[in-house]
Design a protein around this motif. Structure first.
Motif, PDB file in Angstrom:
ATOM      1  N   VAL A 245      -2.998  22.566 -33.407  1.00  0.00           N
ATOM      2  CA  VAL A 245      -3.573  21.721 -32.353  1.00  0.00           C
ATOM      3  C   VAL A 245      -2.518  21.211 -31.371  1.00  0.00           C
ATOM      4  CG1 VAL A 245      -4.983  19.673 -31.869  1.00  0.00           C
ATOM      5  CG2 VAL A 245      -5.419  21.012 -33.936  1.00  0.00           C
ATOM      6  N   THR A 246      -1.377  20.787 -31.898  1.00  0.00           N
ATOM      7  CA  THR A 246      -0.398  20.128 -31.029  1.00  0.00           C
ATOM      8  C   THR A 246       0.791  21.027 -30.670  1.00  0.00           C
ATOM      9  OG1 THR A 246       0.477  19.173 -33.052  1.00  0.00           O
ATOM     10  CG2 THR A 246      -0.884  17.744 -31.694  1.00  0.00           C
ATOM     11  N   SER A 247       0.733  22.310 -31.040  1.00  0.00           N
ATOM     12  CA  SER A 247       1.892  23.160 -30.751  1.00  0.00           C
ATOM     13  C   SER A 247       1.743  24.127 -29.576  1.00  0.00           C
ATOM     14  CB  SER A 247       2.302  23.945 -32.005  1.00  0.00           C
ATOM     15  OG  SER A 247       1.269  24.817 -32.412  1.00  0.00           O
TER      16      SER A 247
ATOM     17  N   GLY B  11       3.683  17.260 -35.111  1.00  0.00           N
ATOM     18  CA  GLY B  11       2.794  16.737 -34.076  1.00  0.00           C
ATOM     19  C   GLY B  11       1.502  16.275 -34.705  1.00  0.00           C
ATOM     20  N   ASP B  12       1.603  15.269 -35.540  1.00  0.00           N
ATOM     21  CA  ASP B  12       0.445  14.771 -36.282  1.00  0.00           C
ATOM     22  C   ASP B  12       0.748  13.397 -36.859  1.00  0.00           C
ATOM     23  OD1 ASP B  12      -2.209  16.211 -37.608  1.00  0.00           O
ATOM     24  OD2 ASP B  12      -1.442  14.472 -38.699  1.00  0.00           O
ATOM     25  N   SER B  13      -0.143  12.451 -36.599  1.00  0.00           N
ATOM     26  CA  SER B  13       0.152  11.062 -36.968  1.00  0.00           C
ATOM     27  C   SER B  13       0.309  10.846 -38.472  1.00  0.00           C
ATOM     28  CB  SER B  13      -0.925  10.140 -36.409  1.00  0.00           C
ATOM     29  OG  SER B  13      -2.185  10.505 -36.914  1.00  0.00           O
TER      30      SER B  13
ATOM     31  N   ASN C 236      -9.049   9.285 -44.048  1.00  0.00           N
ATOM     32  CA  ASN C 236      -8.288   8.095 -43.685  1.00  0.00           C
ATOM     33  C   ASN C 236      -8.762   7.362 -42.431  1.00  0.00           C
ATOM     34  OD1 ASN C 236      -7.372   9.895 -41.671  1.00  0.00           O
ATOM     35  ND2 ASN C 236      -5.726  10.592 -43.021  1.00  0.00           N
ATOM     36  N   ARG C 237      -9.679   7.953 -41.684  1.00  0.00           N
ATOM     37  CA  ARG C 237     -10.119   7.304 -40.447  1.00  0.00           C
ATOM     38  C   ARG C 237     -11.640   7.241 -40.407  1.00  0.00           C
ATOM     39  NH1 ARG C 237      -5.484   9.839 -36.424  1.00  0.00           N
ATOM     40  NH2 ARG C 237      -3.973   8.238 -37.030  1.00  0.00           N
ATOM     41  N   ASN C 238     -12.155   6.104 -39.944  1.00  0.00           N
ATOM     42  CA  ASN C 238     -13.604   5.912 -39.881  1.00  0.00           C
ATOM     43  C   ASN C 238     -14.038   5.505 -38.481  1.00  0.00           C
ATOM     44  OD1 ASN C 238     -12.273   3.479 -40.023  1.00  0.00           O
ATOM     45  ND2 ASN C 238     -13.697   2.501 -41.435  1.00  0.00           N
TER      46      ASN C 238
ATOM     47  N   GLY D  45     -17.643   8.459 -34.449  1.00  0.00           N
ATOM     48  CA  GLY D  45     -17.670   9.888 -34.141  1.00  0.00           C
ATOM     49  C   GLY D  45     -16.597  10.724 -34.813  1.00  0.00           C
ATOM     50  N   ARG D  46     -15.777  10.107 -35.624  1.00  0.00           N
ATOM     51  CA  ARG D  46     -14.656  10.833 -36.244  1.00  0.00           C
ATOM     52  C   ARG D  46     -15.113  12.090 -37.002  1.00  0.00           C
ATOM     53  NH1 ARG D  46      -9.052  11.664 -36.723  1.00  0.00           N
ATOM     54  NH2 ARG D  46      -8.637  12.364 -38.819  1.00  0.00           N
ATOM     55  N   GLN D  47     -16.203  11.955 -37.761  1.00  0.00           N
ATOM     56  CA  GLN D  47     -16.660  13.099 -38.558  1.00  0.00           C
ATOM     57  C   GLN D  47     -17.824  13.820 -37.891  1.00  0.00           C
ATOM     58  OE1 GLN D  47     -17.125  10.831 -42.442  1.00  0.00           O
ATOM     59  NE2 GLN D  47     -15.921  12.574 -43.178  1.00  0.00           N
TER      60      GLN D  47
HETATM   61  C1  IPM Z   1      -5.181  16.493 -34.271  1.00  0.00           C
HETATM   62  C2  IPM Z   1      -4.040  15.602 -34.644  1.00  0.00           C
HETATM   63  C3  IPM Z   1      -3.146  15.445 -33.485  1.00  0.00           C
HETATM   64  C4  IPM Z   1      -4.507  14.281 -35.252  1.00  0.00           C
HETATM   65  C5  IPM Z   1      -3.362  13.348 -35.636  1.00  0.00           C
HETATM   66  O1  IPM Z   1      -2.346  13.235 -34.972  1.00  0.00           O
HETATM   67  O2  IPM Z   1      -3.447  12.664 -36.615  1.00  0.00           O
HETATM   68  C6  IPM Z   1      -5.377  14.519 -36.462  1.00  0.00           C
HETATM   69  O3  IPM Z   1      -4.694  15.127 -37.498  1.00  0.00           O
HETATM   70  C7  IPM Z   1      -6.000  13.247 -36.944  1.00  0.00           C
HETATM   71  O4  IPM Z   1      -5.984  12.996 -38.139  1.00  0.00           O
HETATM   72  O5  IPM Z   1      -6.526  12.503 -36.112  1.00  0.00           O
END
Ligand code: IPM
Ligand code: SF4
Length: 477
Positions: free
Chosen positions: A36-38, A132-134, A435-437, A440-442
């Motif tokens: 995605v980020t490359s 490139g991923d949080s 890990n995220r809610n 629209g995340r899912q």
């Molecule tokens: C798509 C990517 C950049 C994103 C992140 O950076 O975390 C993803 O993995 C996420 O979990 O939201």
């Protein structure tokens, strides 16, 4: 002079140059790449007629866009969505062109970036690790300095192996005491976020310490560091110890022979000194933590399973009241509703937070001999990598899940975020180990509840949230 924190030590060992504006250039030991980020980063290199500078520090795999159904065995053509297909194909082409190690979609070593790198021994104590991923914070579980970067930084790291960074403050989250049976690393980190909020760790590197953290496996420590970003800290850390070393030993990318001995000796220093000073300290008593369930649209909107969702009318702060009202509306919940009254449409066991072998074992223990409730439309188990999948199959976990009515999938990010075919429909409630809610995340209109793997499995078999400990006691009786 006061001692150093683990973060200070890692920083000092990698700082190449300090600049007048207070920022520094740090050296990067490991760069992990996903689709995605490359693409733009590689494109930027090409436009500037540059090449990756140290090829062997890079390791790549597609994860966000890959389907998790068996059709994907047909190869890239099996990815129906055009953008997804293009991203995966572009990653393959870029890695082929520059000779970067990539575990392609149908390679058994493929999986979620934050699962495969530790699994391969490509994440090692003392390293700087970026991607490139949080959720790159995950790798801090090894006593490595690890954090997410943006696409332009991906290009910079590819080209120079360095990154412009600013030193953060030090935060200590000390979790002492014995975690009750059935309560897991996921519950610890959700409880931390519930306590300090999603901005609580802003600007800090967050080290997790204390007896409850020391007792955790590497899988559990990764779960905790994974979500430090949800607590506002880009960096999560756990000191290196015997558990770390035992996990790393013998993995494909780990040092061998004499090098291994030297490495283990050097890693002994990857702890915060006794007299190190932290800017912020947070303390939790592990024995008081109960299984957690998020009820709202931010990871800090989380409660113990025996609680009731908040009543906006009881909140004096108008801004907070507004956000509770909005969250309840989006989530389709009413004030004071018991968490155990929330009914689930889908259950997702997977993601870089909770898709490692220990997570699957914990879920299987609950699923064993039970059936997914008739009211649950779909319950899927998505291993974090092909190797996790293979190991789970050797242990017979796939059979336990299938017999209980769960689907057993191919590895990838899957239902953690709506970038591939696994999604919620509008209005659906999902017990999710991710890990995220966020809204629209899912999937658009989808309603995510963050829980541990055991709690997700318990929700699957009962159709609503339940304290997993009731089922553990039930099966023991
Ligand atoms: C798509 C990517 C950049 C994103 C992140 O950076 O975390 C993803 O993995 C996420 O979990 O939201
Ligand atoms: S599993 Fe989820 S959180 Fe982890 S990298 Fe994939 S999308 Fe991001």
């Amino acid at each position: 002079m006061a001692g150093k924190t683990l973060y200070d030590k890692l920083w000092d060992a990698h700082e190449v140059k300090r600049r007048d504006d207070g920022s520094s250039l740090i050296y990067i030991d490991r760069h992990i790449i996903h689709e995605v980020t490359s693409p733009q980063a590689f494109e930027g290199l090409r436009l500037a007629s540059r090449k990756p500078w140290r090829i062997d520090t890079n390791i790549a795999t597609p994860d966000h866009n890959v389907p998790t159904t068996p059709e994907r065995k047909g190869g890239i053509e099996a990815i129906a969505d055009e953008v997804s297909r293009l991203q995966v194909q572009t990653l393959d082409e870029n890695c082929d062109e520059y000779g970067i190690v990539e575990f392609k979609m149908n390679d058994e070593r493929q999986g979620i970036v934050h699962v495969i790198s530790p699994e391969q021994g490509a994440t090692l104590p003392g390293m700087t690790v970026v991607c490139g991923d949080s959720h790159t914070s995950t790798h801090g579980a090894f006593g490595a300095l690890a954090h997410g970067i943006g696409t332009s930084e991906v290009e910079h790291v590819l080209a120079t192996q360095c990154l412009v960074a600013k030193k953060m403050k030090n935060m200590l989250v000390r979790v002492e005491g014995q975690l009750p049976a059935g309560v897991t690393a996921k519950d610890i980190v959700l409880a931390v976020i519930g306590k300090i909020g999603t901005a609580g760790g802003n600007g800090h590197a967050m080290e997790f310490a204390g007896s409850a953290i020391r007792e955790l496996s590497m899988e559990g420590r990764m779960t905790i560091c994974n979500m430090s970003i949800e607590a506002g800290a880009r960096v999560g850390l756990v000191a290196t110890d015997a558990t770390t070393i035992a996990y790393v030993e013998g993995r494909p990318y780990a040092p061998k022979g004499e090098q291994w001995k030297l490495a283990v000796e050097a890693w002994k220093d990857l702890v915060s000194d006794d007299d190190a000073v932290f800017d912020t300290v947070v303390e939790l008593d592990a024995s008081q933590i109960k299984p957690q369930v998020s009820w709202g649209t931010s990871p800090e909107m989380v409660l113990a399973v025996d609680q009731r969702v908040p009543d906006p009318a009881a909140e004096a702060d108008l801004i907070k009241r507004g956000s509770i009202e909005r969250a309840l509306k989006y989530m389709g919940l009413s004030a004071n509703q018991a968490i155990t009254d929330i009914r689930l449409d889908r259950v997702f066991i997977g993601s870089c937070t909770n898709s490692r072998i220990e997570d699957l074992r914990a879920a299987a223990e609950i699923a064993k001999g039970r059936k997914v409730a008739a009211s649950v439309k779909q319950a899927i188990v998505v291993p974090g990598s092909g190797l996790v999948k293979a190991q789970a199959e050797r242990e017979g976990l796939d059979k336990i899940f299938l017999e209980a009515g769960f689907e057993w999938r191919e590895p990838g990010c899957s239902m953690c975020l709506a970038m591939n075919p696994d999604r919620l429909e509008s209005g659906e409630h999902c017990a999710s180990t991710s890990n995220r809610n966020f809204e629209g995340r899912q999937g658009a209109g989808g309603r995510t509840h963050l829980v541990s793997p055991a709690m997700a499995a318990a929700a699957a078999v009962t159709g609503h949230f339940i304290d997993v400990r009731e089922l553990i006691q039930g099966s023991a009786a």
